[in-house]
Motif scaffolding. Structure first.
Motif, PDB file in Angstrom:
ATOM      1  N   ASP A  32       0.521  -1.472  -0.489  1.00  0.00           N
ATOM      2  CA  ASP A  32      -0.444   0.335   0.006  1.00  0.00           C
ATOM      3  C   ASP A  32       1.007   1.410   0.177  1.00  0.00           C
ATOM      4  O   ASP A  32       0.711   2.036  -0.480  1.00  0.00           O
TER       5      ASP A  32
ATOM      6  N   GLY C  45      -0.854  -1.907  -5.078  1.00  0.00           N
ATOM      7  CA  GLY C  45      -2.300  -2.897  -5.346  1.00  0.00           C
ATOM      8  C   GLY C  45      -2.014  -4.009  -4.675  1.00  0.00           C
ATOM      9  O   GLY C  45      -1.417  -4.569  -3.658  1.00  0.00           O
ATOM     10  N   SER C  46      -3.172  -5.113  -4.886  1.00  0.00           N
ATOM     11  CA  SER C  46      -3.638  -7.147  -4.512  1.00  0.00           C
ATOM     12  C   SER C  46      -4.170  -7.348  -5.650  1.00  0.00           C
ATOM     13  O   SER C  46      -4.368  -6.797  -6.268  1.00  0.00           O
ATOM     14  N   GLU C  48      -7.302  -7.486  -4.972  1.00  0.00           N
ATOM     15  CA  GLU C  48      -8.244  -7.584  -4.839  1.00  0.00           C
ATOM     16  C   GLU C  48      -8.624  -6.285  -6.061  1.00  0.00           C
ATOM     17  O   GLU C  48      -9.838  -5.446  -6.198  1.00  0.00           O
ATOM     18  N   THR C  49      -7.476  -5.983  -6.368  1.00  0.00           N
ATOM     19  CA  THR C  49      -7.789  -4.116  -6.360  1.00  0.00           C
ATOM     20  C   THR C  49      -6.997  -4.107  -8.118  1.00  0.00           C
ATOM     21  O   THR C  49      -6.922  -4.570  -8.587  1.00  0.00           O
ATOM     22  N   VAL C  50      -5.610  -3.867  -7.610  1.00  0.00           N
ATOM     23  CA  VAL C  50      -4.693  -3.586  -9.200  1.00  0.00           C
ATOM     24  C   VAL C  50      -3.954  -5.002  -9.076  1.00  0.00           C
ATOM     25  O   VAL C  50      -2.886  -5.299  -8.517  1.00  0.00           O
ATOM     26  N   ARG C  51      -3.590  -5.582 -10.002  1.00  0.00           N
ATOM     27  CA  ARG C  51      -2.688  -7.227  -9.275  1.00  0.00           C
ATOM     28  C   ARG C  51      -1.797  -6.736 -10.296  1.00  0.00           C
ATOM     29  O   ARG C  51      -0.638  -7.450 -10.056  1.00  0.00           O
ATOM     30  N   GLU C 131      -3.209  -0.561 -16.007  1.00  0.00           N
ATOM     31  CA  GLU C 131      -3.672  -1.589 -14.369  1.00  0.00           C
ATOM     32  C   GLU C 131      -4.552  -2.444 -14.984  1.00  0.00           C
ATOM     33  O   GLU C 131      -5.524  -2.588 -15.687  1.00  0.00           O
ATOM     34  N   THR C 133      -7.560  -5.134 -13.201  1.00  0.00           N
ATOM     35  CA  THR C 133      -7.710  -5.911 -12.327  1.00  0.00           C
ATOM     36  C   THR C 133      -8.789  -6.519 -12.482  1.00  0.00           C
ATOM     37  O   THR C 133      -8.681  -7.213 -13.937  1.00  0.00           O
TER      38      THR C 133
END
Lengths: 155, 82, 155, 82
Positions: A32, C45-46, C48-51, C131, C133
């Motif tokens: 993050d 990111g993650s 769940e968000t931006v891979r 990005e 996602t």
């Protein structure tokens, strides 16, 4: 608890530090953090000017002062991690003196917090430099410009 | 009460720490008057208070700050770290 | 010539970079540098968000734009060295994207120049992020706040 | 004259580069009119000029900038690096 990256860690030490390792340590446990700013202070000088310096400090108060400064920075900017290392003892030109790392989601926060911490450290953390020159050793005078730099964060 | 000196304050006074009975002193300013009387070196070191900073129990303070109940008072020149 | 530290070096590359090594390289040949500021940008990111993200750029113009920005910074602040690295290609959360190093005698110059270079890079260097996602891939929109940040250095 | 497209401009037009004879076009704006006429995809990609930036010979420019003598014109969305 949001893990180790949300921590503030302060060290006052004789040993040198490793910017790359400290940066990795601060950022590795979170994805993050979008911005990491570092400030490294180095000893300026040469055989003709400053040959070496000795850094004295006030054990106990130093660590408290640095933690207070870091806490103040965290109350002003959204930071995900703060690391401060200040060396003491004898240092020579080119040696690293101080490291301030600030991690944040936002680059402006990381930049401003780093600058704020350095300005406050320069005027509020109990360290004193004694320079060795060809003419002998002398205690460094505090600079008006550092006071001015610290005051701009007020109000 | 424990009194600490750093940087050129320590050099001028000749010691980095001393114990002093300061039960009747209310402020850092009054403590300075007491310390000045201890020796010529003390008087000289405390000559120009504008060049000296004071910390009470490891917190930056002013010469007007009350010291009643404090256990450690430090005197030193303006800081020059970083 | 004041040696390698006075240089501006700009790289656009797929490979990762090493902050510690870059910092050492910029400061090691001079004992006149008192302040080194670094900015490291990281992919947030993650799953769940931006891979992941893909960084496209305009070969040729990118290097020119970064050199122009560095030159502009050097005309505004007394700098002893500037290093800019920007990665391209596919990057994942936690990966380093960009590094800006500024070395100076004065800490405020190093801080401000670093922030200036990042603000200008964000709005003037031809890079585009795509990005990935869970919903698919999309080109990232430019942010008004980056434009505002860059404009504050005008006039 | 070499025309380059980046990011979603490239995707919408379907190519990243094309050669075009633009001897009679004086500004980037006039060049856009010429490009719009090439295909439906071009017309769509160039629909909203406020979402597009232009570089002339690798320097940021405006749509009013003269392009006479230029060899490479690039169109792309606002940059998002860093």
């Amino acid at each position: 608890m949001d893990g180790p990256t949300s921590a503030t860690t302060v060290s006052v030490q004789r040993e040198d530090f490793d910017l790359g390792a400290e940066a990795r340590h601060l950022t590795e446990s979170s994805t993050d953090i979008g911005a990491l700013v570092s400030f490294t202070g180095l000893v300026r000088g040469s055989a003709e000017t400053v040959r070496a310096m000795e850094l004295e400090h006030y054990p106990g108060m130093t660590e408290r002062a640095l933690e207070t400064i870091a806490a103040e920075a965290r109350s002003r900017w959204p930071l995900d991690g703060v690391r401060i290392i200040h060396r003491i003892g004898r240092l020579e030109p080119g040696d690293q003196i101080v490291l301030v790392l600030t991690a944040s989601r936002h680059r402006q926060a990381a930049f401003e917090a780093g600058e704020f911490i350095m300005d406050y450290l320069k005027t509020r953390a109990p360290f004193w430099k004694r320079e060795e020159t060809a003419e002998g050793a002398h205690w460094v005078d505090a600079r008006e410009t550092d006071e001015t730099a610290a005051n701009r964060w007020d109000g | 009460m424990r009194i600490l000196y750093f940087a050129w304050m320590k050099e001028r006074i000749g010691t980095g720490a001393e114990e002093i009975d300061a039960r009747d002193t209310a402020t850092a300013h009054e403590l300075v008057a007491l310390l000045r009387a201890r020796s010529e070196a003390h008087a000289l070191a405390f000559e120009d208070l504008s060049a000296i900073r004071v910390a009470i129990d490891q917190e930056m303070a002013t010469f007007d700050s009350p010291i009643t109940g404090a256990s450690e008072i430090a005197f030193f020149p303006p800081v020059t770290g970083g």
